[in-house]
Enzyme design. Sequence first.
Site, mmCIF file in Angstrom:
data_model
loop_
_atom_site.group_PDB
_atom_site.id
_atom_site.type_symbol
_atom_site.label_atom_id
_atom_site.label_comp_id
_atom_site.label_asym_id
_atom_site.label_seq_id
_atom_site.Cartn_x
_atom_site.Cartn_y
_atom_site.Cartn_z
ATOM 1 N N CYS A 2 0.803 -1.213 0.036
ATOM 2 C CA CYS A 2 0.042 0.081 0.176
ATOM 3 C C CYS A 2 0.753 1.196 0.031
ATOM 4 C CB CYS A 2 -0.884 0.110 1.208
ATOM 5 S SG CYS A 2 -2.158 -1.218 1.380
ATOM 6 N N ARG A 27 3.886 0.195 -5.063
ATOM 7 C CA ARG A 27 3.606 -0.606 -3.684
ATOM 8 C C ARG A 27 2.389 -1.412 -3.450
ATOM 9 N NH1 ARG A 27 6.838 1.612 0.228
ATOM 10 N NH2 ARG A 27 5.435 0.851 1.628
ATOM 11 N N TRP A 75 -2.589 -2.731 -1.667
ATOM 12 C CA TRP A 75 -2.487 -4.146 -2.044
ATOM 13 C C TRP A 75 -3.446 -4.851 -0.831
ATOM 14 C CZ3 TRP A 75 -0.426 -8.224 0.745
ATOM 15 C CH2 TRP A 75 -0.011 -9.359 -0.102
ATOM 16 N N ASN A 101 -1.429 2.183 5.721
ATOM 17 C CA ASN A 101 -0.686 1.178 5.229
ATOM 18 C C ASN A 101 0.011 0.293 6.446
ATOM 19 O OD1 ASN A 101 2.706 1.120 4.273
ATOM 20 N ND2 ASN A 101 1.716 -0.469 4.000
ATOM 21 N N GLY A 102 -0.475 -1.124 6.349
ATOM 22 C CA GLY A 102 0.051 -1.843 7.348
ATOM 23 C C GLY A 102 -1.315 -2.728 7.952
ATOM 24 N N GLU A 488 17.072 -17.158 -10.055
ATOM 25 C CA GLU A 488 16.624 -15.807 -10.457
ATOM 26 C C GLU A 488 16.103 -15.836 -11.610
ATOM 27 O OE1 GLU A 488 15.913 -13.333 -8.757
ATOM 28 O OE2 GLU A 488 16.045 -11.417 -9.793
ATOM 29 N N LYS A 492 12.256 -14.565 -12.276
ATOM 30 C CA LYS A 492 11.791 -13.175 -13.264
ATOM 31 C C LYS A 492 10.832 -13.610 -14.249
ATOM 32 C CE LYS A 492 13.167 -10.650 -11.494
ATOM 33 N NZ LYS A 492 13.709 -10.687 -10.151
ATOM 34 N N GLU A 495 7.093 -14.323 -12.501
ATOM 35 C CA GLU A 495 6.584 -13.395 -11.830
ATOM 36 C C GLU A 495 6.110 -12.219 -12.800
ATOM 37 O OE1 GLU A 495 8.708 -10.764 -9.114
ATOM 38 O OE2 GLU A 495 10.613 -11.158 -10.293
ATOM 39 N N HIS A 511 17.761 -36.141 -10.777
ATOM 40 C CA HIS A 511 17.040 -36.625 -9.521
ATOM 41 C C HIS A 511 15.661 -36.189 -9.740
ATOM 42 C CE1 HIS A 511 20.733 -37.963 -7.968
ATOM 43 N NE2 HIS A 511 21.563 -36.699 -8.172
ATOM 44 N N LYS A 610 5.970 -4.081 -4.595
ATOM 45 C CA LYS A 610 7.561 -3.718 -4.521
ATOM 46 C C LYS A 610 7.748 -4.027 -3.216
ATOM 47 C CE LYS A 610 11.084 -2.763 -6.508
ATOM 48 N NZ LYS A 610 11.872 -3.923 -7.286
#
Length: 615
Positions: A2, A27, A75, A101-102, A488, A492, A495, A511, A610
């Site tokens: 947020c 955010r 968010w 926000n929280g 990584e 990428k 996402e 395996h 983010k």
Amino acid sequence: MCGIVGYIGHREAYPIVIKGLQRLEYRGYDSAGIALYDGKSIKLSKTKGKVADLKERLESEISIDGTLGIGHTRWATHGIPNDVNSHPHYSNSGDLVIIHNGIIENYDSLKKELINRGYTFQSDTDTEVLINLIEDVKKNENIKLGKAVQIALNQVVGAYAIAVFDKNKPNEIVVAKLGSPLAIGIGDDEFFIASDASPFIEYTKNAIYLEDEQMAILRRGKDIKIRKIKNDALVDPYVQELQLNLEQIEKGGYPHFMLKEIYEQPSAILDTFRGRLLSNEAIIKMAGVEDNMKKFLAADRIIIVACGTSWHAGLVAEYIFEDLARIPVEVEYASEFRYRNPVITEKDIVIAISQSGETADTLAAIKLAKSKGAFVFGVCNVVGSSIARESNAGAYTHAGPEIGVASTKAFTTQITLLTLMALRLARAKGTMSSSEFRHHLIELETIPGKVEEALSSDAYVKTVAEIYKDSKNCLYLGRGFNFPVALEGALKLKEISYIHAEGYPAAEMKHGPIALIDEQMPIIVIATKKGHYEKVVSNIQEIKSRKGKIIGIVTKGDVSVKELADHVIEVPETIECLTPLLTTIPLQLLSYHIAVMLDKNVDQPRNLAKSVTVE
Ligand code: F6R
């Protein structure tokens, strides 16, 4: 998660708040809202969707005047993304308005008490509980807004950055913080509020970052008053001069922030070692390491805590620290570490890696480590962030603002910084000869130029992306220093393009994952010349025999992989421990192009944000 923005002063608030929300959209972006106040009536509009949807709705729906305004980009945590759950929220009387926000963890019990006292709720949010709690305290005790906010917050468990105003006090906004970031911009007889400084950078360079458990009353035309929420003690405001500039937070001609940030890597890496790597004198200068050298030299081990991409950088660092400085390293997901009663001693050094410096789990992990006596070293990008402040010492990556939700330059600059640390410690411990050390410094200095060269494969990577963009699955393989790069690369891709991808150590393929390989499956193999090159070539043979499609990331001039692979993407040669800084580049570009071709929202992928300030 947020983003919150606010303004009180002599200008029209709307353009500041709406633009601020657009800058903070990284955010959270599932809904957005604004409340404006002209001293007569509050105009509040909110909607599910992006800030652009809010803007369209607002400009046709309400008059947008008022020199006091607050806005929110969400968010979702409590309650699905919809118009009603969007912020701002009114109190029952309609007098108080809040953005938050929280998370208020004890919201359920507070809500039940408020319902018993006759309060009703429109939304499923914890935030609506908080504003009614503030209203309840204010009414019962017949006190001013600031005092009511303070008393209410002392009953709350959780995290918050809030801004609240009262219809009966048109010249005042009350803000408070615990666990979520809150910056206050100080202008001429005006105040700006935001989750980071980007919304007000063109208006003022003077900012105060509220500390946890602090609140401030912002009165139009008056000096700011900051108090501790717990005991009401007045705090001297510490005004910082912002180093941020407008250019850094704009796209600068690129279609997406992610592409801009990929292309910024040569200069970002240079900025990370600027003033630290002095190859002529054969020294590395890092104040945070130097000042605590005794601790580093006496440490039994280093524990790295991080999440996501930063955790991948931590894995690369594990290989580098152990190889160069011979210090045992453990790399932990912060979210697991904090809850599993880990064994931590005073002889441990904990390195916390975080781009945003706000990731809730990483922050909690370092608080735990500190409480057990460990020394905590923070590696953050955002200056003044919570993790940077909470750490005993640290170093900034200086990558500049990273706005694309998928991390790119943060990753390579974290690796650069951690390499500098490992080299400095290796020198101090005598695990490297002076000629080896000098050679590493000289080579590290060439990396920005080599990243530039790696970026020149962009057009070719795009043609590869075109071929594989419709794949349903993808496998990434690497060994040694490049195993974390495989992880990584897979992150990428998934996402931003929503294609399922897995990263694996190349030798582990047999395996299990080898069962997935058929002629539909693209397998990206990092096969640079150093290290386990021959072994990786054997792994490629195994894939080839099962008809998998091979995309090799190889050292310039490679012959063996070229003969086997369907495509090869070349990166310049460098010493083995620095190869991740180069092999990462084509993987970032590949994900980027595939996501663009699939028409995905590259900078704001679904469900993500983010800065992950909830656990
Ligand atoms: C992936 C990504 C995330 C972050 C993670 C940690 O591209 O960006 O996985 O790396 O949320 O964030 P920071 O580094 O801010 O602690």
